[in-house]
Enzyme design. Structure first.
Site, PDB file in Angstrom:
ATOM      1  CB  THR A  93      -0.903   0.021   1.261  1.00 44.25           C
ATOM      2  OG1 THR A  93      -1.707  -1.150   1.262  1.00 44.25           O
ATOM      3  CG2 THR A  93      -1.798   1.255   1.246  1.00 44.25           C
TER       4      THR A  93
ATOM      5  CE  LYS B  37      -5.126  -0.856   1.738  1.00 45.83           C
ATOM      6  NZ  LYS B  37      -5.486  -2.065   2.423  1.00 45.83           N
TER       7      LYS B  37
END
Ligand code: NAD
Length: 296
Positions: free
Chosen positions: A96, A171
Site C-alpha cells: 500500500t 485502496k
C-alpha cells in the site's frame, strides 16, 4: 506454473508467498531480514541473496513492502528489480503506497520493457494466510490479464480498477470510507450510552436502518453485538490503528495533490493520529471507541 521472485516477506508477504508455493509456482524469495528469507526457504522457496537476484530469470516479481520510498528504491535503484529483470517480466507491487510513487515506478518499469501492475490488498494477515485477499489492480489490460493468474492463488477477488496507480487510488478511497464510518459508528454508540440507549438495541435498529454500515455490522466497535469483532478481545488487532493512520495519511496526501475536498477524511486522520500518539498504535483501529468514549 511460473517462476516468481518475491520481495518483502513480512506479516503479509510471507503467507502470500506460501500460497504461491501451494499453487505450484516456484518462488525466489528475498527480504532484507535474513530470518525472513530463512523462513521462506523452510516453506519451500529458494532464497535470493539480493532483490536483483529474485528478479533475474523469472516470469514475474511480487513485492510486498512497507511504504512508497521502499518501493521506489527496490525497483529503480541501479541494482534494483527493473535493472535486473529480463524484458517482458511482469512486476506486481502489492504494497500500500502513494499513488504518485505507484505511477512513477510503473512508468519506469514500462520504459524498461517490463509490464507492471499495482495491486494493493484488503483482507489483512488473516486473508493473506487463508488466500482470501481482495486485490485492487491498476495497470494496462494485458498486464492485468497476466497478473490475474498469479493473484488468484493469493486471493478470492481480483478487480481491475483502471490504469497504473488506480489500484492504490481504490485502496485509499475505500479505507478513507472505513476510517470515517468507524468513527461515526463509535460516536453513535457513545452518544447512545449517554442517552441511556442500550448498545445492543442501537445495533438491532441501526443494522436494519439507514445508519447501517460495515464498521457496525461486521466489525462492531462495542463489545457484544458482533461476537467476532476485536471489541470483544480488548481491541487486539486485527487491523492496527497505525495501519489505518498510514492509509488516511495517503488519502490526505492524494487529496491535497488532486484538489479533492475531504474534510471528514482529514478529521479521521487527526483523530487516528491522536489515538496512535496516545500509545494505542498497535491496537485494533476500532479501539478508537475508547478515545471517543473518553476511556482511552
Ligand atoms: P511488514 O513490516 O511486516 O513487512 C514488510 C517486509 O518488507 C519486512 O519483512 C521488511 O524486512 C521488508 N523490507 C523492507 N525494506 C525492504 C527492502 N528494501 N528489500 C527487501 N525487503 C524489505 O509489513 P506488512 O504488514 O507485511 O505490510 C506490507 C504492506 O502491506 C504494507 O504496505 C502495508 O500497508 C500493506 N498491508 C498490510 C496489511 C496488514 O494487515 N498487515 C493489510 C493490508 C495491506
Amino acid at each position: 506454473m511460473a517462476i516468481i521472485g518475491f520481495v518483502g516477506l513480512g506479516n503479509m508477504g510471507n503467507p502470500m508467498m506460501r500460497n504461491l508455493l501451494k499453487a505450484g509456482h516456484r518462488v525466489k524469495a528475498f527480504d532484507v531480514s535474513m530470518a525472513a528469507v530463512e523462513a521462506a526457504r523452510q516453506s519451500g522457496a529458494e532464497g535470493a541473496a539480493t532483490a536483483a537476484d529474485a528478479a533475474r530469470d523469472v516470469d514475474a516479481v511480487v513485492t510486498m513492502l512497507p511504504a512508497g520510498h521502499h518501493v521506489r528504491a527496490v525497483y529503480t535503484a541501479e541494482n534494483g528489480l527493473i535493472a535486473a529483470a529480463r524484458p517482458g517480466t511482469l512486476m506486481i507491487d502489492c504494497s500500500t503506497i502513494d499513488v504518485e510513487s505507484a505511477r512513477a515506478v510503473s512508468a519506469a518499469a514500462t520504459a524498461a520493457g517490463l509490464e507492471m501492475v499495482d495491486a494493493p490488498v484488503s483482507g489483512g494477515v488473516g486473508g493473506a494466510a487463508a488466500g482470501t485477499l481482495t486485490f485492487m489492480v491498476g495497470g494496462a489490460d494485458a498486464a492485468f490479464e497476466r497478473a490475474q493468474a498469479i493473484l488468484q492463488a493469493m486471493g478470492k477477488a481480483v478487480i481491475h480498477a483502471g490504469p497504473a496507480g488506480n489500484g492504490q487510488a481504490a485502496k485509499i478511497c475505500n479505507n478513507m470510507i472505513l476510517g470515517v464510518t468507524m468513527i461515526a459508528t463509535c460516536e453513535a454508540f457513545s452518544l447512545a450510552a449517554k442517552l441511556g440507549l442500550d448498545a445492543q438495541k442501537l445495533f438491532d435498529i441501526s443494522s436494519k436502518s439507514s445508519g447501517q454500515n460495515w464498521s457496525m455490522t461486521s466489525y462492531c466497535p462495542v463489545p457484544g453485538p458482533v461476537p467476532t469483532s476485536p471489541a470483544n478481545r480488548d481491541y487486539q488487532a486485527g487491523f492496527t490503528a497505525a495501519m489505518m493512520l498510514k492509509d488516511l495519511k495517503l488519502a490526505q496526501q492524494a487529496a491535497a495533490a488532486s484538489g479533492a475536498a475531504t474534510p471528514l477524511g482529514a478529521s479521521a486522520e487527526a483523530l487516528y493520529a491522536m489515538f496512535c500518539n496516545g500509545g494505542d498504535a498497535d491496537r485494533d483501529f476500532s479501539g478508537i471507541f475508547k478515545l471517543l468514549n473518553g476511556k482511552a
